[in-house]
Design a protein around this motif. Structure first.
Motif, mmCIF file in Angstrom:
data_model
loop_
_atom_site.group_PDB
_atom_site.id
_atom_site.type_symbol
_atom_site.label_atom_id
_atom_site.label_comp_id
_atom_site.label_asym_id
_atom_site.label_seq_id
_atom_site.Cartn_x
_atom_site.Cartn_y
_atom_site.Cartn_z
ATOM 1 N N PHE A 2 0.847 -1.189 0.000
ATOM 2 C CA PHE A 2 0.000 0.000 0.000
ATOM 3 C C PHE A 2 0.882 1.237 0.000
ATOM 4 O O PHE A 2 1.695 1.433 0.887
ATOM 5 N N LEU A 3 0.755 2.111 -1.026
ATOM 6 C CA LEU A 3 1.606 3.282 -1.140
ATOM 7 C C LEU A 3 0.799 4.570 -0.967
ATOM 8 O O LEU A 3 -0.259 4.740 -1.577
ATOM 9 N N ALA A 4 1.330 5.465 -0.149
ATOM 10 C CA ALA A 4 0.661 6.752 0.084
ATOM 11 C C ALA A 4 0.480 7.550 -1.201
ATOM 12 O O ALA A 4 -0.576 8.155 -1.397
ATOM 13 N N PRO A 5 1.488 7.592 -2.118
ATOM 14 C CA PRO A 5 1.274 8.362 -3.350
ATOM 15 C C PRO A 5 0.060 7.888 -4.155
ATOM 16 O O PRO A 5 -0.645 8.705 -4.756
ATOM 17 N N ASP A 6 -0.195 6.584 -4.180
ATOM 18 C CA ASP A 6 -1.367 6.082 -4.897
ATOM 19 C C ASP A 6 -2.656 6.584 -4.256
ATOM 20 O O ASP A 6 -3.606 6.940 -4.949
ATOM 21 N N VAL A 7 -2.670 6.635 -2.951
ATOM 22 C CA VAL A 7 -3.847 7.115 -2.230
ATOM 23 C C VAL A 7 -4.074 8.594 -2.553
ATOM 24 O O VAL A 7 -5.195 9.027 -2.804
ATOM 25 N N LEU A 8 -2.997 9.373 -2.585
ATOM 26 C CA LEU A 8 -3.121 10.799 -2.883
ATOM 27 C C LEU A 8 -3.611 11.042 -4.311
ATOM 28 O O LEU A 8 -4.397 11.942 -4.560
ATOM 29 N N ARG A 9 -3.130 10.220 -5.252
ATOM 30 C CA ARG A 9 -3.535 10.403 -6.651
ATOM 31 C C ARG A 9 -4.985 9.997 -6.900
ATOM 32 O O ARG A 9 -5.605 10.472 -7.840
ATOM 33 N N THR A 10 -5.506 9.128 -6.091
ATOM 34 C CA THR A 10 -6.861 8.621 -6.339
ATOM 35 C C THR A 10 -7.891 9.130 -5.336
ATOM 36 O O THR A 10 -9.065 8.800 -5.443
ATOM 37 N N SER A 11 -7.472 9.950 -4.390
ATOM 38 C CA SER A 11 -8.388 10.432 -3.352
ATOM 39 C C SER A 11 -9.415 11.396 -3.920
ATOM 40 O O SER A 11 -9.073 12.372 -4.594
ATOM 41 N N ARG A 12 -10.678 11.136 -3.654
ATOM 42 C CA ARG A 12 -11.744 12.050 -4.077
ATOM 43 C C ARG A 12 -11.637 13.380 -3.338
ATOM 44 O O ARG A 12 -12.097 14.404 -3.816
ATOM 45 N N PHE A 13 -11.011 13.364 -2.170
ATOM 46 C CA PHE A 13 -10.815 14.562 -1.367
ATOM 47 C C PHE A 13 -9.949 15.582 -2.109
ATOM 48 O O PHE A 13 -10.072 16.781 -1.899
ATOM 49 N N LEU A 14 -9.092 15.110 -3.009
ATOM 50 C CA LEU A 14 -8.180 15.990 -3.749
ATOM 51 C C LEU A 14 -8.638 16.244 -5.192
ATOM 52 O O LEU A 14 -7.861 16.730 -6.005
ATOM 53 N N GLU A 15 -9.891 15.936 -5.502
ATOM 54 C CA GLU A 15 -10.433 16.245 -6.818
ATOM 55 C C GLU A 15 -10.807 17.723 -6.875
ATOM 56 O O GLU A 15 -11.412 18.249 -5.944
ATOM 57 N N ILE A 16 -10.455 18.370 -7.963
ATOM 58 C CA ILE A 16 -10.772 19.795 -8.126
ATOM 59 C C ILE A 16 -12.284 19.948 -8.255
ATOM 60 O O ILE A 16 -12.904 19.374 -9.145
ATOM 61 N N ASP A 17 -12.863 20.701 -7.313
ATOM 62 C CA ASP A 17 -14.311 20.928 -7.376
ATOM 63 C C ASP A 17 -14.656 22.414 -7.418
ATOM 64 O O ASP A 17 -15.815 22.791 -7.486
#
Length: 181
Positions: A2-17
């Motif tokens: 489990f890699l933190a960068p993958d979580v950051l790239r796929t997090s809905r929290f970091l989607e531009i809204d």
């Protein structure tokens, strides 16, 4: 693993809204968003802001733009608009141009409130091909006039049909002023 960068790239929290636009007066927020609206839903960390800046610069009205990330999900767009300094007459049409000689767009309702000198003689023939020497003459004259707003406001028309002799006509003055060799 489990890699933190993958979580950051796929997090809905970091989607531009949210895209916040500032610095615009003549360019509407809708026009800006139409040019870069594909940012919505992209990951704020991986979105290509430089490519979107380049897309904004395809608008003749936008001279410069800065895009900034505001975590977690907002992009701030600061635009610098071109300032119209003259109306270039090409055939039957008028085009706004800035002091540098860049054509902004065809004159229309968005610019009905501007009172700018008409620039004639930019093309050497009947076509719409701009003669570079004439455009340089017009832009340097417009830039020089910009230094004195009172004088600039009195200029009605600028003729650059002879690239060595600009001709200026003032409002309510019948005399042609030749500014060449």
């Amino acid at each position: 693993g489990f890699l933190a960068p993958d979580v950051l790239r796929t997090s809905r929290f970091l989607e531009i809204d949210s895209i916040v636009v500032e610095g615009n007066t003549r360019v509407s927020e809708g026009e800006v968003l139409a040019l870069i609206g594909q940012l919505h839903g992209q990951n704020i960390l991986t979105a290509d802001l430089e490519a979107n800046r380049d897309q904004l610069l395809t608008s003749g009205l936008i001279e410069g733009a800065t895009l900034s990330r505001i975590l977690p999900s907002t992009v701030k767009v600061s635009v610098v608009e071109r300032e119209p300094a003259g109306l270039a007459r090409l055939g039957e049409r008028l085009y706004l141009m800035d002091a540098g000689g860049t054509f902004i767009e065809e004159h229309g309702p968005r610019f009905q409130d501007v009172d700018l000198p008409i620039v004639d003689g930019l093309s050497a023939g009947e076509g719409a091909v701009i003669d570079e020497r004439r455009a340089e003459l017009a832009s340097s004259l417009i830039a020089a006039l910009a230094a004195d707003r009172g004088l600039a406001a009195r200029v009605s028309q600028i003729g650059v049909g002879d690239p060595h002799d600009a001709v200026v006509l003032l409002h309510d003055e019948p005399t042609l002023i030749h500014l060449g060799q």
